[in-house]
Write a protein that holds these residues in place. Structure first.
Motif, mmCIF file in Angstrom:
data_model
loop_
_atom_site.group_PDB
_atom_site.id
_atom_site.type_symbol
_atom_site.label_atom_id
_atom_site.label_comp_id
_atom_site.label_asym_id
_atom_site.label_seq_id
_atom_site.Cartn_x
_atom_site.Cartn_y
_atom_site.Cartn_z
ATOM 1 N N ILE A 114 7.074 -9.783 3.932
ATOM 2 C CA ILE A 114 7.786 -9.876 2.630
ATOM 3 C C ILE A 114 8.727 -11.293 2.505
ATOM 4 O O ILE A 114 8.561 -11.919 1.744
ATOM 5 C CB ILE A 114 8.837 -8.610 2.534
ATOM 6 C CG1 ILE A 114 7.831 -7.427 2.204
ATOM 7 C CG2 ILE A 114 9.723 -8.965 1.329
ATOM 8 C CD1 ILE A 114 8.970 -6.082 2.147
ATOM 9 N N SER A 118 7.776 -14.397 0.115
ATOM 10 C CA SER A 118 9.092 -14.919 -0.866
ATOM 11 C C SER A 118 8.837 -16.469 -0.546
ATOM 12 O O SER A 118 9.429 -17.173 -1.504
ATOM 13 C CB SER A 118 10.375 -14.276 -0.375
ATOM 14 O OG SER A 118 10.824 -14.914 0.934
ATOM 15 N N ALA A 216 12.582 -9.425 -2.412
ATOM 16 C CA ALA A 216 11.456 -8.554 -2.798
ATOM 17 C C ALA A 216 10.690 -8.936 -4.361
ATOM 18 O O ALA A 216 9.593 -9.442 -4.214
ATOM 19 C CB ALA A 216 11.929 -6.876 -2.953
ATOM 20 N N GLY A 220 7.116 -10.521 -4.749
ATOM 21 C CA GLY A 220 6.018 -9.812 -5.740
ATOM 22 C C GLY A 220 5.707 -10.935 -6.577
ATOM 23 O O GLY A 220 4.154 -10.836 -7.006
ATOM 24 N N ILE A 248 9.363 -5.408 -5.537
ATOM 25 C CA ILE A 248 8.360 -6.163 -5.659
ATOM 26 C C ILE A 248 7.397 -5.816 -6.826
ATOM 27 O O ILE A 248 6.840 -6.877 -7.317
ATOM 28 C CB ILE A 248 7.373 -5.644 -4.221
ATOM 29 C CG1 ILE A 248 8.060 -5.875 -3.040
ATOM 30 C CG2 ILE A 248 5.938 -6.011 -4.527
ATOM 31 C CD1 ILE A 248 7.532 -5.522 -1.577
#
Length: 294
Positions: A114, A118, A216, A220, A248
């Motif tokens: 994650i 990002s 998050a 995403g 996300i």
């Protein structure tokens, strides 16, 4: 299939151990990256690799600091999820892998995925994050159990007690007793973790910089789609994973529009914290559908 192992000098001033498993007849297949939980070198994924190879992918695995043959940085406390993600970015550049069909991460590996997504847009096409905390104890306002665990391992001078405690926390005593061969395999893999490596990775988990919640949505927005998984026995993480799922999904839709497919949170039947071990068949079923969907 063939597996080749290598060492790469990472930007964090450590040697990074990695393995590439590919089809002997076609090494141009898309790559899936598998990212491990704390205290588990990449051999933990051995039962999963041939199943993914059979779907038409090549597999890249790597070891976190002080796991397997990976070294540790000179300053153990310097390890953060940003530095872990930067190491993998450097590895992908070294291998000239511009795109990953998927990154599948569990626990420590999911948090790394994650953070990576990002920071580095357009590399991960499909993100699969499983059974991860969303923030450090200091950010959650909870007791720092990681610090206690590091101190215990340091005092013992080895990881033996930590491994046994972790096995029971991951899988539960009934599963361990009823699956002695797989238990011994996993125990043997975990013995490839050094105390230095454990401390270095715990430094990332303990850091005030570890908070996935504000990352998050950006993660995403940098991937095509995502799937979140949680083992049905890892009930303490259901709410955390749902919170990450919402963030996300908001990011995916901000990039692709509100009509974009939803980001799902699925439960791995029979799975605990490392759900691809005790929940292998359910895990394979869920990821196969996601990896091969159009």
């Amino acid at each position: 299939m063939t597996t080749k192992t290598h060492l790469f000098q990472a930007t964090s001033s450590r040697a990074l151990s990695y393995a590439i498993t590919s089809s002997p007849t076609n090494n141009q297949r898309p790559f899936i990256l598998l990212s491990n939980p704390l205290s588990a070198p990449y051999a933990i994924w051995d039962p999963v690799v041939p199943r993914l190879i059979s779907l038409g992918f090549n597999i890249l695995r790597y070891d976190a600091p002080g796991h397997g043959k990976s070294g540790v940085p000179p300053n153990l406390c310097s390890t953060t999820f940003d530095s872990l993600a930067q190491d993998i970015y450097g590895l992908l550049a070294h291998l000239r892998i511009a795109k990953l069909h998927a990154w599948i991460g569990v626990s420590l590996g999911a948090a790394t995925a994650i953070v990576f997504a990002s920071r580095y847009p357009g590399i991960i096409e499909r993100l699969i994050a499983c059974n991860t905390l969303s923030r450090s104890p200091i950010n959650a306002g909870t007791e720092d159990n990681f610090g206690v665990r590091v101190a215990t391992a340091r005092q013992a001078g080895n990881m033996d007690t930590s491994i046994e405690v972790t096995l029971e926390r991951w899988f539960g005593r009934p599963w361990l007793d009823s699956h002695p061969e797989e238990t011994e395999r996993v125990r043997g893999v975990m013995r490839g973790t050094t105390v230095d490596g454990f401390e270095a990775c715990c430094a990332a988990l303990r850091s005030s910089s570890f908070d996935l919640r504000p990352l998050a949505a950006r993660a995403g927005s940098h991937v095509d789609t995502a799937l979140l998984l949680v083992g049905e026995k890892d009930v303490g993480l259901f709410q955390t994973m749902e919170e990450l799922r919402r963030g996300i999904e908001a990011g995916v839709r901000s990039r692709k529009g509100q009509a974009a497919a939803v980001v799902s949170l699925k439960v791995v039947r029979n799975g605990g914290h490392v759900c691809f071990v005790d929940g292998l068949e359910s895990f394979i079923d869920l990821v196969t559908k996601f990896l091969t969907s159009t």
